[in-house]
Scaffold this motif. Structure first.
Motif, PDB file in Angstrom:
ATOM      1  N   PRO A 270       0.887  -1.206   0.115  1.00  0.00           N
ATOM      2  CA  PRO A 270      -0.047   0.023   0.028  1.00  0.00           C
ATOM      3  C   PRO A 270       0.985   1.252   0.015  1.00  0.00           C
ATOM      4  O   PRO A 270       2.082   1.328   0.489  1.00  0.00           O
ATOM      5  N   PRO A 271       0.416   2.201  -0.819  1.00  0.00           N
ATOM      6  CA  PRO A 271       1.055   3.668  -0.594  1.00  0.00           C
ATOM      7  C   PRO A 271       0.914   4.410   0.773  1.00  0.00           C
ATOM      8  O   PRO A 271      -0.027   3.489   1.418  1.00  0.00           O
ATOM      9  N   SER A 272       1.506   5.390   0.966  1.00  0.00           N
ATOM     10  CA  SER A 272       1.146   6.304   2.287  1.00  0.00           C
ATOM     11  C   SER A 272      -0.312   7.014   1.913  1.00  0.00           C
ATOM     12  O   SER A 272      -0.673   7.192   0.768  1.00  0.00           O
ATOM     13  N   LEU A 273      -0.740   7.252   3.079  1.00  0.00           N
ATOM     14  CA  LEU A 273      -2.038   7.961   2.791  1.00  0.00           C
ATOM     15  C   LEU A 273      -1.877   9.277   1.915  1.00  0.00           C
ATOM     16  O   LEU A 273      -2.880   9.421   1.222  1.00  0.00           O
ATOM     17  N   GLN A 274      -0.796   9.941   2.330  1.00  0.00           N
ATOM     18  CA  GLN A 274      -0.564  11.188   1.722  1.00  0.00           C
ATOM     19  C   GLN A 274      -0.491  11.077   0.067  1.00  0.00           C
ATOM     20  O   GLN A 274      -0.884  12.041  -0.705  1.00  0.00           O
ATOM     21  N   GLU A 275       0.036  10.113  -0.530  1.00  0.00           N
ATOM     22  CA  GLU A 275       0.050   9.798  -1.831  1.00  0.00           C
ATOM     23  C   GLU A 275      -1.328   9.446  -2.455  1.00  0.00           C
ATOM     24  O   GLU A 275      -1.191   9.538  -3.795  1.00  0.00           O
ATOM     25  N   VAL A 276      -2.362   9.342  -1.857  1.00  0.00           N
ATOM     26  CA  VAL A 276      -3.765   9.066  -2.322  1.00  0.00           C
ATOM     27  C   VAL A 276      -4.554  10.153  -2.121  1.00  0.00           C
ATOM     28  O   VAL A 276      -5.759  10.135  -2.752  1.00  0.00           O
ATOM     29  N   ILE A 277      -4.007  11.273  -1.681  1.00  0.00           N
ATOM     30  CA  ILE A 277      -5.012  12.259  -1.422  1.00  0.00           C
ATOM     31  C   ILE A 277      -5.085  13.312  -2.302  1.00  0.00           C
ATOM     32  O   ILE A 277      -4.029  13.530  -2.887  1.00  0.00           O
ATOM     33  N   LEU A 278      -6.163  13.916  -2.930  1.00  0.00           N
ATOM     34  CA  LEU A 278      -6.290  14.676  -3.889  1.00  0.00           C
ATOM     35  C   LEU A 278      -6.809  16.043  -3.359  1.00  0.00           C
ATOM     36  O   LEU A 278      -7.572  16.236  -2.672  1.00  0.00           O
ATOM     37  N   LYS A 279      -6.413  16.979  -3.992  1.00  0.00           N
ATOM     38  CA  LYS A 279      -6.885  18.465  -3.988  1.00  0.00           C
ATOM     39  C   LYS A 279      -8.278  18.457  -4.388  1.00  0.00           C
ATOM     40  O   LYS A 279      -8.311  18.274  -5.750  1.00  0.00           O
ATOM     41  N   THR A 280      -9.186  19.422  -4.095  1.00  0.00           N
ATOM     42  CA  THR A 280     -10.486  19.667  -4.644  1.00  0.00           C
ATOM     43  C   THR A 280     -10.477  21.151  -4.691  1.00  0.00           C
ATOM     44  O   THR A 280      -9.490  21.894  -4.362  1.00  0.00           O
ATOM     45  N   ALA A 281     -11.414  21.567  -5.547  1.00  0.00           N
ATOM     46  CA  ALA A 281     -11.727  23.096  -5.853  1.00  0.00           C
ATOM     47  C   ALA A 281     -12.274  23.859  -4.617  1.00  0.00           C
ATOM     48  O   ALA A 281     -12.439  24.916  -4.696  1.00  0.00           O
ATOM     49  N   THR A 282     -12.817  22.709  -3.731  1.00  0.00           N
ATOM     50  CA  THR A 282     -13.399  23.605  -2.369  1.00  0.00           C
ATOM     51  C   THR A 282     -12.252  23.637  -1.412  1.00  0.00           C
ATOM     52  O   THR A 282     -11.581  22.746  -1.008  1.00  0.00           O
ATOM     53  N   PRO A 283     -11.927  25.001  -1.247  1.00  0.00           N
ATOM     54  CA  PRO A 283     -10.988  25.269  -0.161  1.00  0.00           C
ATOM     55  C   PRO A 283     -11.039  24.327   1.535  1.00  0.00           C
ATOM     56  O   PRO A 283     -12.279  24.401   1.782  1.00  0.00           O
ATOM     57  N   GLY A 284     -10.114  23.691   1.892  1.00  0.00           N
ATOM     58  CA  GLY A 284     -10.355  22.960   2.828  1.00  0.00           C
ATOM     59  C   GLY A 284     -10.679  21.623   2.932  1.00  0.00           C
ATOM     60  O   GLY A 284     -10.747  20.761   3.787  1.00  0.00           O
ATOM     61  N   LEU A 285     -11.183  21.189   1.727  1.00  0.00           N
ATOM     62  CA  LEU A 285     -11.441  19.790   1.555  1.00  0.00           C
ATOM     63  C   LEU A 285     -10.586  19.196   0.677  1.00  0.00           C
ATOM     64  O   LEU A 285     -10.530  19.444  -0.788  1.00  0.00           O
ATOM     65  N   ASP A 286     -10.513  17.987   1.011  1.00  0.00           N
ATOM     66  CA  ASP A 286      -9.529  17.078   0.131  1.00  0.00           C
ATOM     67  C   ASP A 286     -10.234  15.761  -0.088  1.00  0.00           C
ATOM     68  O   ASP A 286     -11.093  15.411   0.757  1.00  0.00           O
ATOM     69  N   LEU A 287      -9.810  14.991  -1.152  1.00  0.00           N
ATOM     70  CA  LEU A 287     -10.578  13.788  -1.161  1.00  0.00           C
ATOM     71  C   LEU A 287      -9.339  12.665  -1.504  1.00  0.00           C
ATOM     72  O   LEU A 287      -8.580  12.706  -2.153  1.00  0.00           O
ATOM     73  N   VAL A 288      -9.782  11.445  -0.891  1.00  0.00           N
ATOM     74  CA  VAL A 288      -9.266  10.149  -1.320  1.00  0.00           C
ATOM     75  C   VAL A 288     -10.360   9.462  -2.366  1.00  0.00           C
ATOM     76  O   VAL A 288     -11.477   9.081  -1.910  1.00  0.00           O
ATOM     77  N   ALA A 289     -10.073   9.304  -3.699  1.00  0.00           N
ATOM     78  CA  ALA A 289     -10.929   8.817  -4.424  1.00  0.00           C
ATOM     79  C   ALA A 289     -11.043   7.222  -4.587  1.00  0.00           C
ATOM     80  O   ALA A 289      -9.928   6.686  -4.078  1.00  0.00           O
TER      81      ALA A 289
END
Length: 252
Positions: free
Chosen positions: A73-92
């Motif tokens: 498995p990758p680290s969690l940081q590697e699968v986090i995506l930024k979204t267009a909503t400030p303060g909201l990140d996504l793991v797809a």
């Protein structure tokens, strides 16, 4: 209520599909982010609709939630995506995920989320099917929110989910709390809707029935446009209902 959880990881779940889980996950995440909280939305459902609701085009091969269940498995940081909503990140989610094989480990997601110390809230959108991914999500969560369409099949989905809830709470996650039930796509003018809401109140107690989200076509339009409802149509009924529901969760 949310801020009183030992670790604010909220699973949004129902054993029946089509109950507004993803719409609730996306819009609750956006509402929390609008209040200056750092929010991580984690899509554990291989339909992958959270990315669509936030205007993100996930492509095969991109890092995703289901990679966390792989042999390397990758680290969690590697699968986090930024979204267009400030303060909201996504793991797809991986829309080509076909299930877990060769493991019965219910703590994979819980251990992965220990890396997410920078977030005030973590929201888990969960699949309706009872599989190891759903069990992992409930094991990782500190609380469960159940969206429910107020008809009798929707009520049955709530009952099935609460049976699973108590099983996980007794075996894998003794700190798990049932935060509440949210009627969605609700119309108080429809007698059947009122009957089911009253039935759920009797079964779970009026304190666990949260403010409902009324039927609103703008919610579907916002999802198709890849935006939370507060951004797409901030004066709509759906936007107001998710705003008020978030206030209720934070203040109960």
């Amino acid at each position: 209520m949310l801020e009183q959880l030992t670790r604010p990881i909220l699973a949004i779940s129902n054993r029946k599909g089509g109950t507004g889980k993803t719409t609730t996950a996306v819009n609750l995440a956006a509402e929390l982010a609008a209040r200056q909280y750092r929010v991580l939305l984690v899509d554990t459902d291989s339909q992958g609709h959270c990315a669509l609701g936030l205007g993100i085009r996930w492509r095969p091969g991109q890092p995703n939630l289901h990679d966390l269940f792989s042999d390397r498995p990758p680290s969690l940081q590697e699968v986090i995506l930024k979204t267009a909503t400030p303060g909201l990140d996504l793991v797809a989610a991986n829309t080509r995920f076909e299930g877990l094989w060769g493991t019965e480990d219910t703590g994979i997601l819980k251990r992965a989320l220990e890396e997410a110390q920078d977030y005030d809230f973590i929201l888990l959108d969960t699949p309706p099917s009872v599989d190891l991914v759903l069990i992992n999500a409930l094991t990782a969560a500190s609380g469960v929110l159940i969206p429910a369409v107020p008809h009798h099949l929707g009520a049955e989905g709530v009952r099935q989910l609460t049976q699973l809830f108590y099983r996980v709470a007794s075996r894998d996650n003794p700190g798990l709390k049932l935060l509440g039930i949210v009627p969605v796509m609700a119309d108080p003018q429809v007698p059947g809707h009122r009957e089911v809401v009253e039935e759920l109140k009797k079964a779970f107690g009026p304190g666990r029935m949260l403010r409902g989200v009324r039927r609103d076509q703008r919610l579907a339009e916002a999802f198709a446009a890849g935006q939370p409802i507060r951004q797409y149509a901030g004066r709509s009924r759906g936007a107001m209902d998710y705003f008020m529901m978030t206030e209720q969760l934070l203040k109960i």
